[in-house]
Scaffold this active site. Structure first.
Site, PDB file in Angstrom:
ATOM      1  N   VAL A   1       2.821  18.548   7.818  1.00 60.82           N
ATOM      2  CA  VAL A   1       3.349  18.557   6.458  1.00 60.82           C
ATOM      3  C   VAL A   1       4.304  19.726   6.249  1.00 60.82           C
ATOM      4  CG1 VAL A   1       1.391  17.309   5.473  1.00 60.82           C
ATOM      5  CG2 VAL A   1       1.300  19.805   5.661  1.00 60.82           C
ATOM      6  N   ASP A   2       4.787  20.295   7.339  1.00 63.69           N
ATOM      7  CA  ASP A   2       5.706  21.426   7.233  1.00 63.69           C
ATOM      8  C   ASP A   2       6.908  21.104   6.354  1.00 63.69           C
ATOM      9  OD1 ASP A   2       3.978  21.729   9.396  1.00 63.69           O
ATOM     10  OD2 ASP A   2       5.336  23.053  10.467  1.00 63.69           O
ATOM     11  N   LEU A   3       7.496  19.905   6.539  1.00 60.86           N
ATOM     12  CA  LEU A   3       8.681  19.544   5.754  1.00 60.86           C
ATOM     13  C   LEU A   3       8.365  19.498   4.264  1.00 60.86           C
ATOM     14  CD1 LEU A   3      10.531  16.776   7.797  1.00 60.86           C
ATOM     15  CD2 LEU A   3      10.943  19.233   7.755  1.00 60.86           C
TER      16      LEU A   3
ATOM     17  N   ARG B   1      -8.213  -0.161   5.015  1.00 62.80           N
ATOM     18  CA  ARG B   1      -7.301   0.773   4.346  1.00 62.80           C
ATOM     19  C   ARG B   1      -5.996   0.091   3.942  1.00 62.80           C
ATOM     20  NH1 ARG B   1      -5.412   4.790   7.807  1.00 62.80           N
ATOM     21  NH2 ARG B   1      -4.345   5.507   5.931  1.00 62.80           N
TER      22      ARG B   1
ATOM     23  N   LYS C   1       0.828  -1.205   0.000  1.00 59.06           N
ATOM     24  CA  LYS C   1       0.000   0.000   0.000  1.00 59.06           C
ATOM     25  C   LYS C   1       0.863   1.255   0.000  1.00 59.06           C
ATOM     26  CE  LYS C   1      -1.592   1.841   3.844  1.00 59.06           C
ATOM     27  NZ  LYS C   1      -1.569   3.323   3.967  1.00 59.06           N
ATOM     28  N   ASN C   2       1.881   1.286   0.872  1.00 60.26           N
ATOM     29  CA  ASN C   2       2.675   2.498   1.026  1.00 60.26           C
ATOM     30  C   ASN C   2       3.521   2.805  -0.207  1.00 60.26           C
ATOM     31  OD1 ASN C   2       1.654   3.000   3.548  1.00 60.26           O
ATOM     32  ND2 ASN C   2       3.377   2.101   4.645  1.00 60.26           N
TER      33      ASN C   2
ATOM     34  N   ASP D   1       5.316   0.552  12.009  1.00 59.26           N
ATOM     35  CA  ASP D   1       4.090  -0.063  11.499  1.00 59.26           C
ATOM     36  C   ASP D   1       3.932  -1.524  11.917  1.00 59.26           C
ATOM     37  OD1 ASP D   1       3.204   2.229  10.340  1.00 59.26           O
ATOM     38  OD2 ASP D   1       3.584   1.639   8.274  1.00 59.26           O
TER      39      ASP D   1
ATOM     40  N   ILE E   1       8.853   6.889  16.725  1.00 55.92           N
ATOM     41  CA  ILE E   1       8.444   7.507  15.468  1.00 55.92           C
ATOM     42  C   ILE E   1       7.182   8.357  15.651  1.00 55.92           C
ATOM     43  CG2 ILE E   1       7.931   7.098  13.041  1.00 55.92           C
ATOM     44  CD1 ILE E   1      10.738   6.199  13.920  1.00 55.92           C
TER      45      ILE E   1
ATOM     46  N   CYS F   1      -4.922   8.830   9.870  1.00 58.02           N
ATOM     47  CA  CYS F   1      -5.001   8.217  11.193  1.00 58.02           C
ATOM     48  C   CYS F   1      -4.508   9.173  12.269  1.00 58.02           C
ATOM     49  CB  CYS F   1      -4.153   6.940  11.247  1.00 58.02           C
ATOM     50  SG  CYS F   1      -4.846   5.567  10.335  1.00 58.02           S
TER      51      CYS F   1
ATOM     52  N   ARG G   1       2.298  14.448  12.841  1.00 57.33           N
ATOM     53  CA  ARG G   1       2.712  14.241  11.456  1.00 57.33           C
ATOM     54  C   ARG G   1       2.444  15.466  10.581  1.00 57.33           C
ATOM     55  NH1 ARG G   1       0.840   8.533   9.209  1.00 57.33           N
ATOM     56  NH2 ARG G   1      -1.224   9.247   9.715  1.00 57.33           N
TER      57      ARG G   1
ATOM     58  N   ARG H   1      -4.244  10.580   4.254  1.00 60.11           N
ATOM     59  CA  ARG H   1      -3.181  11.556   4.438  1.00 60.11           C
ATOM     60  C   ARG H   1      -2.224  11.629   3.251  1.00 60.11           C
ATOM     61  NH1 ARG H   1      -0.882  14.249   8.338  1.00 60.11           N
ATOM     62  NH2 ARG H   1       1.328  14.719   8.146  1.00 60.11           N
TER      63      ARG H   1
END
Length: 429
Positions: free
Chosen positions: A127-129, A403, A22-23, A311, A333, A120, A125, A96
């Site tokens: 999204v600044d980066l 998902r 998926k990822n 994960d 993480i 999730c 997490r 996301r």
């Protein structure tokens, strides 16, 4: 909402084939924006997340065609023209990773407006980066009313970007944008997850010029255009690890196929340390365990790849609930990734959480109870625990599970698990 019911106590015996990751698939899907030629992805998982992103791509005018080919499930993406560069909240909030369409839209068209993401609730997490990296590539970025508007009328410009900490999402997103920037882009402190390597190799197959794949420094020489290709999605290492833990939890012998065991070495090393027999095969592993013999408690610390994957933390915690002794799990993480611990406690597990540390005191037996999934990986950990619990466990809110796990009930049932889906309403308890 649907629920999953598991009657514990059945040993598992059989074969479980692993689906495409998926990822990896969702980032490969985003890569289709970069070319006006067809991108064919084989070994494609059919999941809620890939369906969500498929709908978003169709919003941009991209044709998405699912089929069954000679190598199994495949999807063809054809972005002949981009008719819209607007990604609305109603679509982006469902997943996301859909925020990662911003970079390729910007690279191809020079403008985009994308909603800030949902996903999730396992940590901030931010999204600044992502936004900072695109700005360093020369994009004009503006945030207003929950949307990010970006402009690069003269194209993106290659530059050097050093991430302040390792971020899988920011590395992938910046890579998707930089392949068509003018000049050379250097990404330092880049994430090295296998899914990033899969994306990079697919982009190279499309005509991108990328050096340093699988290292923490990526050097991208921008090209003016990319072409179509056919690419097979890498096997899902998280699905593989989850079923390996499930087999160890229930006991018995399961052959996991269509997989790459080297991608979960950190997990299998810990499972072997705990007393699980793992035998590598040509396309996966065989997992064996005598359920009459107790597991040994093992400590784990989640790390970026190739360390122990965050994960797989919830799944391993489920396994440790029945181990002899006390195991300590450090989560480095995501700050909110112990939400499954109270639900495991409803099954009789003894888990003490403080900040980023969970102490798991093994018990001799778990007992079935109604539990509720809080996120994707937590949901499979509750199913895994239910396989060994006495009586019936029902897992609610399994839309999280849908998902990321394809045909889970079918795969486990084929190995003798007593698991079924219950259709219905309610909050999942």
């Amino acid at each position: 909402m649907d629920r999953i019911a598991i009657v514990g106590g059945a040993q598992l015996k059989g074969e479980i084939p692993i689906s495409g990751a998926k990822n990896s698939a969702i980032k490969l899907m985003a890569a289709s924006i970069l070319t006006d030629e067809p991108l064919r992805l084989t070994n494609m998982p059919r999941l809620a997340d890939t369906k969500f992103l498929g709908r978003l791509l169709e919003q941009f005018g991209i044709a998405v065609t699912e089929s069954n080919g000679p190598d199994g499930q495949e999807t063809l993406f054809h972005a002949r023209e981009i008719s819209s560069t607007f990604a609305p909240y109603d679509l982006v909030r469902q997943m996301r990773a859909s925020f990662n369409v911003l970079g390729p839209l910007l690279a191809r068209t020079g403008h985009a407006k994308v909603s800030l993401p949902g996903g999730c609730t396992i940590g901030a997490r931010p999204v600044d980066l992502h936004i900072e990296a695109l700005a360093k590539l020369g994009a004009q970025m503006e945030m207003s009313e929950g949307y990010v508007s970006a402009l690069a009328p003269n194209g993106l410009q290659g530059t050097e970007i050093e991430f302040p900490f390792v971020s899988v999402g920011a590395t992938e997103h910046t890579l998707l944008a930089a392949v068509m920037a003018h000049g050379t882009t250097v990404l330092k402190n880049a994430a090295r997850e296998p899914e990033i390597g899969d994306l990079a190799r697919c982009l190279v197959s499309m005509g991108a010029k990328i050096e340093g794949i699988d290292t923490d420094t990526l050097v991208i020489e921008g090209v003016t255009s990319l072409h179509g290709t056919t690419w097979s999605v890498i096997p899902d290492r998280i699905e593989m690890g989850s079923y390996a833990v499930a087999a160890a939890m229930a006991g018995g012998e399961v052959r996991i196929t269509k997989a790459r065991p080297e991608l979960i070495q950190a997990l299998t090393d810990k499972m072997i340390e705990a007393g699980v027999d793992i035998e590598p095969t040509a396309d996966g592993v065989i997992v064996r365990r005598d359920p009459t013999q107790r597991l040994k408690a093992v400590n784990v610390t989640t790390e970026v790849y190739p360390g122990f994957a965050t994960d797989l933390q919830a799944q391993f915690m489920a396994l440790m609930t029945l181990a002899e002794g006390e195991s300590v799990i450090h989560e480095n993480i995501f700050e909110n990734r112990f939400m499954h611990a109270p639900e495991l406690g409803r099954l009789g597990a003894e888990i003490h959480v403080h900040a980023g540390e969970a102490r798991v005191v093994g018990v001799e037996h778990l007992k079935g109870a109604p539990v509720m999934a809080t996120d994707l990986r937590a949901s499979i950990s509750l199913v895994i625990a239910g396989l060994a619990a006495e009586g019936e466990t029902t897992v609610g809110r399994v839309y999280h599970l849908d998902r990321g796990f394809e045909r889970m009930e079918e795969k486990l049932s084929a190995c003798g698990a007593r698991v079924r889906r219950i259709k219905g309403d309610g909050d999942g308890r």
